[in-house]
Every structure is written in C-alpha cells, then in structure tokens.
Scaffold this motif. Sequence first.
Motif: not given
Length: 601
Positions: A491-495, A497-510
């Motif tokens: 699970l690859e996350l990036e900040r 802004g102040a109140r949000a997270m950016l999801v760039r990748a999720t586990p392939a198993l899911l």
Amino acid sequence: MSIRRLPSHLVNRIAAGEVVERPASALKELVENAIDSGAMRIAVVLAAGGVERIEVADDGCGMAPDEIALALERHATSKLPDEDIDRVATLGFRGEALPSIASVARLTIESRPAGAEGWARTVDNGVLERDGPAALPPGTRVVAEALFAHVPARRKFLRSARSEYAACLDVVRRLAMARPDIAFSVEHDGRRTLSVAAAEGRPARVAALTDRALADNSVAIDLARDGHVLGGVAGLPTFHRGVADHQYLFVNGRPVRDRLLIGAIRGAYAEMMPRDRHAVVALFLDVPPSEVDVNVHPAKTEVRFRDPALVRGMIVSGLRRALDAAGHRVAHGAPAELAALWQGGGPSPIAAGEGVGVPPSDPYAAAPHPTLSPTGRGPGVQDQRPTFFSAPPAARAVPDWTPPPARTDFPLGVARGQVAKTYIVAEAEDGVVLVDQHAAHERLVLERMRAALAGGRVAAQALLIPEVVELDEPACDRLEARAAELAEFGLELERFGARAMLVRATPALLGSGDPKGLVTDLADELAAYDEALSLRERLEAIAGTMACHGSVRAGRVLSAAEMNALLREMEATPHSGQCNHGRPTWVKLDMKTVAKLFGRS
C-alpha cells in the motif's frame, strides 16, 4: 517525621497532576471557561501541539482586575453561587484549573468586561510576574506557555507534537459539537485547521466535525421520558467504522466517556452490525442536574446517574425506534452493479454476428453486456428495445455446465451450490459442509499476505489513476508516519495536502477493492491502537484489515469452479477454520445428524 501542611505552590503542583495531564487537559479547562463565560466566538491558537503555547480568546463577559487575581487562587469560582454542588449547571465548578495551570506553566490572563478597562496578570510557575493594564477587546484571552518546562519529569512523558495536537483537536471538536450556537476556530503553528460558524443546526455541526457523509446516512434521535431528553444523530447500521472513536456522548452539554452509555449503544445496534464494527453516533442527553453527579472524576469526563437503568433504556429504545423508522435505508454509495453497467463488457449482438432476425446461438446464454454509448463514442448503456429474437434478459439463471470433480474424498467435500449468495454448500463423503465464503476467504488472504511478507515484501499493484482519500489532519499524520510500514504490504501512500492522502498502489493480493475504505479503516485503527502495540502487532493488525477488504464479500455469486477452488485452498491453508476475528469459517453436519433430522434411523 512530623506531619505538616504543604506550601501552596506544592499543593498547586500536586493538583496540577490531576487536572493538567497533558496540553489537551489544559486546553479543555480553558475552553470550558470560555463557554461558561457566555462567549459566542472562541479562537484557539496552538504551537508545537500545545506544549509551547496554548491561547484561548473569547468574547464572553470578561473579568475585573480583582476577579482575575481571585481566579488564580485555589477553589475560587463564580459557578456555584448557591453552593449547591448537586445542581451544577456549568462545565466547570471546582476552581482548580487556572491555579493548577499557573503552577506548571507561564500563564497570562488578559480580560476586559464590556464598558470597562482591560487588565492583565502573568504568573510564571506559581510566581507573580506582571499585574497591570492591557489593551484588548471585550472578553478574555488566556495564554499558557512552556507547559511543564520546570517539571522535566512530567514533560518527558508527553508524546510527540503531532500526537498532542491530535488530542487538543479532539477536545475542541467535542466541545464544539456540544455547542452549535458558538463559533470555534483552531490554528496550529500558524495554520487554520478547524473553523465552524455559529447558528448551525446540531446535525450540520456534527457532520461538519465528523464526516460530512453522515448527514445523508443518519437518523435523528428524539425521545423524552421522566424529565430526561435524548437527542442527536445516529448513523445507519451500514454506515460504520472500524473503531469506537466516532461515538460522541454528551450529558447536559458536557462531553463524557461513560461505559454505561457506550454499552447501551452497542446493545442498540446488536444483530444489525458486525461485531468488529462500531456505530457512528452523537448523542445528547439532558437530565435534571439533581439526577446526575458530575463530580466523580478529576477531569470531569465521567458521570454517575441516579437511575442508570432509565438512561440505558432510553438510549437503547431511542436508537432502535429511529433505526426501525429508517426502514430499508442503507448508507448511500454507488452500487458496484451500477458502476459495472457503464464499463465495457462482452461483444454486442451485432459484433457477434447475431443481428436482428437471427436467433441467439445459445438460448440459455445471458444477454451480452452493453458496450456502446448512445453516441457510439465509448462505453455506455446500449439501446435495449426488444426485437423478435431478443436475447433472454440478463437476470435469467444461467446453468453452470462445469463438471464436478471426479473425486469426492476431499476433507471439505465438493461444492454443490450456494445459499443466500453467502454460504457454500458442499457434499463430503461423510456429511454436508456449510462454508461462509467471506470469512473463509478473509483468512486465506491474510495467510497469503503473511507468507508474502515473510518472503520480503507484498507485491503492489499500481493504480492507473491515483485515488485521493480525504481525512482529518491527525489521521493523515498517522498514516504518513507509518507510510514505510504500509509500503511493505504493497500500500503506497503519499501526503496530498493537509487533509488528504494519495493512494498510488494497493496490494496485488486484494485485486480491485475499495482503496478509500481500506485507508479510512487503517487510519482509525492506528488512532486506536498504534501507541500501545509493538511493531509486529501493528503489522498483524494492518494485515488483518487489508485481508478483510480484499476478501470475497457476502452477496457475491460464485461459480462452481470458484467455490471448489476456495474449498481446496482452505484445506491447504493453516488456521482456515476461523476468520481473522475468531468466527468459524465452516461447519459440518455428518450424515447421521442429517438422517436424524428426517426421522431416519
């Protein structure tokens, strides 16, 4: 050693140990004083999570110079005019907060009543430093600086600035929720992080401070009984969270954390919600002051009721009546079937060579998925006007011609069907097996993730379009701090802004799951358990949450091949007899038991 009276400065420090546990404790006392003063606007300014600076400014009634001096003495208060502690109608009443804070910090009080001159008084760790005129608008401004600077034994036990700020924000959020008629604002390190206007309705204020989706996914509570009045909002059973941190309870406008009330909420939602999920509620209980004792906890976060059975019964019945009235309502969201309708599927009838006047090649085949939009320029809903040889409706049952396995001596048998789109019915040589497909697959996904993690790292699947997940700032801080650990699970996350997270990748198993729900639940669990768990325990908790989101859901139709593949994997996977939450994944009725059910000997 003879008994002696302790000096006043030492008494104040001892009292501060009970009243001022952390910056959030001091902030709570100061904001409560501002509310009791009749303020309509309260502004909070924090620095370094409140450790270095806490400032609370209000437009309340203000204090005269002699009252400021008196307020800094122990057990001096204006909130018990008739000295009846059994009928407390204000948030504060002991007169301990200001002298306690002044004994462990540099405290400055500036106040001005309407039509009078302003005055300021500064006390630095129990020593008077300044007393003189001050220029300020009507109201009061209290500043506490360098908390516990002269008490290093206390200061070293404080958490990080981010953790302390999160606790301070939660305090203001709860107090603001109780008083929608007051405007609140919070600034932290020069940045505005919370702002709510006055004159909001209670449901709107609750939604603004929790989750704005709650306004459309909740029911109103309104019940009166024997002088007790219960109001508030309660989320639908399908609108739930992973931890109980989103349950807000108020008694006579006072935020409390009471086991009786929490147990009543759980009882009201019993049999309507999974055991590992928690309702989102904000309940406001107003009772006669003589029916509740608020003087049972140093921080005033617990209360005792004269008739606890009446209170519990009101909460359970009030919640159940409101939820029953909601009928078939569920939490709003785009159904997966509706989203799939607008995606490309199989070939259209014309593309497959089955145009008008040509009967379908397979009369039992389901209608092809729509592929062309009305404009013919992309995926969409196709014109489905019937013709003489129209294909059967898509909802028609389709026989599964997959031949069953030749062997029947598997431990969990061979799949024969599916009941309620949730349970797999399998035939074994010695009985009938029922399998909960979601619980079973949840365990299988968890064990796969554990095996992948033991091998080094869980494979990640990059998202074509990164998804933005909006959360409050403390939740984003927690996820950002654990980004490296989450990356180990794919699970690859990036900040963002102040109140949000950016999801760039999720586990392939899911597979293609719900990144927003996954990230929201992870943030809730980190808030509840992160500080108390070891690294290994945190990783186990994260893996369990991801497995739950990546498993086959109840309500999904499975083919015979999919059901048998699930059974075979269960047989080869350790601990597959129970899901991640301890519930059984399968049960078995032997043939003798089945025979007895039909009266056969």
